[in-house]
Write a protein that holds these residues in place. Structure first.
Motif, PDB file in Angstrom:
ATOM      1  N   GLY A 120      -2.445   4.059  -3.409  1.00  0.00           N
ATOM      2  CA  GLY A 120      -3.083   2.842  -3.890  1.00  0.00           C
ATOM      3  C   GLY A 120      -2.246   1.630  -3.576  1.00  0.00           C
ATOM      4  N   ASP A 121      -2.691   0.466  -4.065  1.00  0.00           N
ATOM      5  CA  ASP A 121      -1.989  -0.793  -3.851  1.00  0.00           C
ATOM      6  C   ASP A 121      -1.257  -1.177  -5.134  1.00  0.00           C
ATOM      7  OD1 ASP A 121      -2.992  -0.966  -1.272  1.00  0.00           O
ATOM      8  OD2 ASP A 121      -4.813  -1.995  -1.932  1.00  0.00           O
ATOM      9  N   TYR A 122       0.068  -1.389  -5.017  1.00  0.00           N
ATOM     10  CA  TYR A 122       0.895  -1.675  -6.185  1.00  0.00           C
ATOM     11  C   TYR A 122       1.922  -2.751  -5.854  1.00  0.00           C
ATOM     12  CZ  TYR A 122      -0.778   3.075  -7.260  1.00  0.00           C
ATOM     13  OH  TYR A 122      -1.553   4.182  -7.460  1.00  0.00           O
ATOM     14  N   VAL A 138       5.692   3.601   2.079  1.00  0.00           N
ATOM     15  CA  VAL A 138       5.157   2.244   2.191  1.00  0.00           C
ATOM     16  C   VAL A 138       5.583   1.704   3.553  1.00  0.00           C
ATOM     17  CG1 VAL A 138       5.378  -0.132   1.356  1.00  0.00           C
ATOM     18  CG2 VAL A 138       5.135   1.738  -0.280  1.00  0.00           C
ATOM     19  N   GLN A 139       4.648   1.131   4.317  1.00  0.00           N
ATOM     20  CA  GLN A 139       5.000   0.537   5.608  1.00  0.00           C
ATOM     21  C   GLN A 139       5.631  -0.829   5.342  1.00  0.00           C
ATOM     22  OE1 GLN A 139       4.373   2.361   8.610  1.00  0.00           O
ATOM     23  NE2 GLN A 139       5.909   0.894   9.330  1.00  0.00           N
ATOM     24  N   HIS A 167       0.853  -1.194   0.000  1.00  0.00           N
ATOM     25  CA  HIS A 167       0.000   0.000   0.000  1.00  0.00           C
ATOM     26  C   HIS A 167       0.883   1.236   0.000  1.00  0.00           C
ATOM     27  CE1 HIS A 167      -3.476   2.530   0.533  1.00  0.00           C
ATOM     28  NE2 HIS A 167      -2.847   3.155   1.528  1.00  0.00           N
ATOM     29  N   PHE A 168       0.715   2.060  -1.021  1.00  0.00           N
ATOM     30  CA  PHE A 168       1.502   3.270  -1.215  1.00  0.00           C
ATOM     31  C   PHE A 168       0.685   4.486  -0.809  1.00  0.00           C
ATOM     32  CE2 PHE A 168       2.550   6.748  -4.289  1.00  0.00           C
ATOM     33  CZ  PHE A 168       3.804   7.063  -3.791  1.00  0.00           C
ATOM     34  N   ASP A 169       1.209   5.244   0.165  1.00  0.00           N
ATOM     35  CA  ASP A 169       0.574   6.489   0.601  1.00  0.00           C
ATOM     36  C   ASP A 169       1.305   7.662  -0.033  1.00  0.00           C
ATOM     37  OD1 ASP A 169      -1.473   5.517   2.336  1.00  0.00           O
ATOM     38  OD2 ASP A 169       0.075   5.016   3.808  1.00  0.00           O
ATOM     39  N   ALA A 170       0.676   8.295  -0.980  1.00  0.00           N
ATOM     40  CA  ALA A 170       1.314   9.394  -1.706  1.00  0.00           C
ATOM     41  C   ALA A 170       1.319  10.672  -0.880  1.00  0.00           C
ATOM     42  CB  ALA A 170       0.592   9.639  -3.030  1.00  0.00           C
TER      43      ALA A 170
END
Length: 591
Positions: free
Chosen positions: A168-170, A140-141, A118-121
Motif C-alpha cells: 500500500g501507500d504509506y 520501497v523504490q 508505495h510499499f510492496d510487501a
C-alpha cells in the motif's frame, strides 16, 4: 523528563547539574533555544554536555532537559540524494524555511514526513508470521537506482506479527506492522550513531572496489569492505581523488562526509554530482549518493559526530545487501575537533595536543568497515576511504601515524607529483596495499596477467628511482642503453598509465580490461626492446618507433567501448619491432 541547570560554559562544552538518572550519550535540549547536545561525561548528576550548535549568548542557570535516549539517526526512504549536517538536519529544508544561515535551535525532520511511498510487501509475510530482527518485510523504490528494503529493526524483541497491513501507500511514520509485544514497525526506524549495527558473520575482503583510477585498481587496490587513507599536504589532490572515486567506483551507494573542510569543496560536490551520469545505470549519480556537510565554518562539536552519522547510514544500506563506499574528508579536521573539545574539558593532552584516546576513536570508526552477512542473510559491505591532512605534508604527525595502524591501504600523495600536475598524485614509492594478495584470485579470474604485469611495472619504477640518483650526478648519457631503456619505459608508465585526467571524457574513467591491456603493452614493449638492444640495436632506433607515442596516447585515443583498437596498436607494435629484429636479430637475455 529529567531537568537540570547549566553551571558552567566553555565554548561547545557545557557543564550542568541535576541530571540524576540520565545515561551516558543521552541527548539533551540545552538552554532556552533548545540546542541539541549529548552527555559525554556523567558523575552523580553532574553532566558534561557536548553542544552540537552555536551556543553564543547562552548563560548560567538556563534549563537542560534530558530526552532519555541516545543520539540517533532516523533511517528510512528519502535518505538518498539528501544533504545533511553532522546531526542529520537536512540543509536544503532548513534553507527553505530559515534562510541561508544555520541558526541555533532550528529543527526540522530529517525525512519528509508527508511524502507517500508505495510499499510492496513480501507475499509470504502476513499476520501471525514468524519474524526475527533484520527480516525483510517488503520494498520501497527510493530512487531509480536504489530499491529500499524495509526490514524488522534489530531492536525488535517480538517474534510474531500481531498485525500487518501489507502492500500500500504509506508515509514513513505510518505503522505497517506490530508484534505480539505491541512493538510498532514503520517504514523508518531509529538507530544510535555510536553503536555498530549487528550482523550475522564477517567475511574475507576478496573482491576489489573498482574505481576506474589505474594507479589504484592495478597498483594499490582496495577491497570492498576495506579501509584506505589518502594522506597529503595542502593542494596535493586529496579531495580531487575522493571525488573521482565517488563518481566512478562500482559501489552501489556513496556516503560523502565533508568533515571540517572548506565550504567550496562541498559546493563543488553539490553542483557537479547532479550533472554526472552513473555509467552503470545511465541515471544521475545523486540517485545513489548521501552527502553530510560539516564544513570548517560550522559548529566544531557536530564535526566530531559527523563520521559516526555517515557510517551509521552506510551500515543501514549495507544491511540491505548493498556495497557502500564512504568518503571522509578529512579525518585530520575531525581529530582537530576532538583536540578542541578535549581542551575545553581540561583533559591531559597527549602528542601535539591531541587527546590520549585519539587512536581508540580512530579505531572505532575504521573497524566498522567490512564485508558481512547481514541479519537478513544478504552480503553487503562498507568501504572507508579517509583523507588525512598532515600539516606541511609531514606523515610522522599523530593522525597519520595512528591511521596507518587501522587501515590496510595507504595512498600517499606526493608533493613533487602534484607540483608537476601529475594527477592522481599517488606516489608509487610510499604507497602500499595489503589487499593485493587477497584480490589476486578475483583478478586472475577476470584477467590472468594482472599480477605479473603489476609486479614488473612496480619493479621498473623502483629501478628508475635508483637510476635517477645516478642521473642527477652524472647525467643520463653515462648510462648503458639498457638502463636508459628503463628510464624510457618508466616515463611511458608514468605518463601513459599512472597519470589520469579527470576532465577528459575518455580518460576520466578507465575500465579494468583497458587498464591491463595498456600496462601489458608497455611491459611487452620493454621485453622486445631489451632483446633487440642486447642484439646490438641502438636505443635511438627503439625510442624513434612511432608505436612509443601510440602506446602513451591509448588512454585518450581508445574509449572503454572500443578496446579492439588496442589490438590494432599491438599489431603496429609487432610490425615495427619485426623490422628491427629482421636487421639486428634478438638476444636471449634475462631482463
Amino acid at each position: 523528563m529529567i531537568e537540570g541547570r547549566i553551571t558552567r560554559i566553555s565554548g561547545p562544552i557545557v557543564f550542568a547539574e541535576g541530571l540524576d538518572g540520565c545515561g551516558l550519550y543521552d541527548v539533551v535540549d540545552v538552554g532556552e533555544k533548545r540546542l541539541i547536545g549529548e552527555i559525554i561525561r556523567q558523575n552523580k548528576g553532574n553532566a558534561t554536555i557536548q553542544v552540537y550548535e552555536e551556543d553564543t549568548g547562552m548563560h548560567i542557570g538556563e534549563k537542560v532537559v534530558c530526552q532519555e535516549r541516545p543520539l540517533s539517526l532516523r533511517l528510512g526512504p528519502g535518505l538518498v540524494g539528501t544533504i545533511y549536517d553532522g546531526i542529520q538536519r537536512p540543509l536544503k529544508s532548513i534553507a527553505e524555511n530559515s534562510g541561508a544561515f544555520l541558526l541555533p535551535g532550528v529543527r526540522t525532520e530529517p525525512l519528509d514526513m508527508d511524502k507517500v511511498w508505495h510499499f510492496d510487501a513480501i507475499d509470504s509475510i502476513k499476520e501471525g508470521s514468524a519474524i526475527k530482527p533484520g527480516a525483510l518485510l517488503g520494498t520501497v523504490q527510493e530512487t531509480g537506482s536504489v530499491l529500499h528494503k524495509i526490514m524488522v529493526p534489530p531492536s525488535i524483541r517480538g517474534r510474531v506479527l500481531k498485525s500487518f497491513k501489507g502492500s500500500g501507500d504509506y508515509t514513513i511514520d505510518d505503522v505497517i506492522a506490530t508484534t505480539e509485544f505491541d512493538e510498532e514497525i514503520k517504514l523508518s526506524q531509529y538507530w544510535p550513531v555510536r553503536v555498530p549495527r549487528p550482523y550475522t558473520d564477517k567475511l574475507e575482503v576478496s573482491e576489489p572496489l573498482i574505481t576506474g583510477q589505474r594507479v589504484i585498481d592495478v597498483f594499490f587496490p582496495l577491497s570492498k569492505g576495506g579501509t584506505a587513507a589518502i594522506p597529503g599536504g595542502f593542494g596535493t589532490g586529496k579531495t580531487m581523488t575522493q571525488h573521482a572515486i565517488a563518481k566512478w567506483c562500482d559501489a552501489d551507494l556513496i556516503v560523502y562526509i565533508g568533515c571540517g573542510e572548506r565550504g567550496n569543496e562541498m559546493t563543488e560536490v553539490l553542483t557537479e554530482f547532479p550533472e554526472l551520469i552513473d555509467p552503470r545505470t545511465g541515471r544521475s549519480i545523486m540517485e545513489r549518493t548521501i552527502l553530510i556537510a560539516n564544513t570548517s565554518n560550522m559548529p566544531v562539536a557536530a564535526r566530531e559526530v559527523s563520521l559516526y552519522s555517515g557510517i551509521t547510514l552506510a551500515e543501514y544500506y549495507r544491511d540491505m545487501g548493498y556495497h557502500v563506499a564512504i568518503m571522509a574528508d578529512s579525518t585530520s579536521r575531525w581529530a582537530e575537533a576532538l583536540r578542541e573539545l578535549s581542551g575545553r574539558m581540561e583533559e591531559m593532552p597527549a602528542e601535539e595536543g591531541f587527546p590520549a584516546y585519539l587512536p581508540t576513536r580512530l579505531a572505532s570508526f575504521y573497524e566498522r568497515a567490512g564485508r558481512v552477512i547481514s541479519l537478513e542473510g544478504q552480503e553487503g559491505s562498507v568501504s572507508v576511504i579517509g583523507a588525512v591532512s598532515p600539516p606541511g605534508g609531514d606523515f610522522s604527525e599523530p593522525v597519520t601515524q595512528h591511521t596507518k595502524r587501522f587501515i590496510r591501504c595507504f595512498w600517499a600523495l606526493n608533493r613533487e607529483l602534484a607540483n608537476a600536475r601529475h594527477y592522481p598524485a599517488i606516489g608509487w614509492m610510499d604507497s602500499y596495499s595489503e589487499y593485493a594478495a587477497e584480490v589476486r584470485e578475483w583478478w586472475e579470474n577476470h584477467n590472468p596477467v594482472w599480477w605479473k604485469v603489476r609486479l614488473e611495472a612496480l619493479e621498473l619504477l623502483k629501478k628508475e628511482e635508483r637510476l635517477q640518483q645516478i642521473v642527477r650526478l652524472i647525467g643520463p648519457d653515462a648510462l648503458p642503453d639498457t638502463d636508459r631503456l628503463v628510464l624510457k619505459v618508466s616515463d611511458m608508465i608514468k605518463n601513459g598509465f599512472l597519470q589520469q585526467s579527470a576532465r577528459d571524457d575518455v580518460d576520466m574513467y578507465c575500465c579494468s580490461e583497458k587498464q591491463i591491456k595498456i600496462l601489458e603493452l608497455m611491459i611487452n614493449f620493454y621485453h622486445r626492446a631489451f632483446a633487440v638492444l642486447k642484439a646490438g640495436c641502438p636505443l635511438t632506433k627503439v625510442v624513434a618507433l612511432p608505436v612509443c607515442d601510440e602506446i602513451v596516447r591509448i588512454k585518450y585515443s581508445v574509449p572503454n567501448t572500443e578496446l579492439n583498437k588496442i589490438i590494432e596498436i599491438a599489431n603496429h607494435f609487432n610490425g615495427q619491432f619485426a623490422e628491427l629484429e629482421s636487421v639486428y636479430g634478438t638476444a636471449e637475455a634475462s631482463v
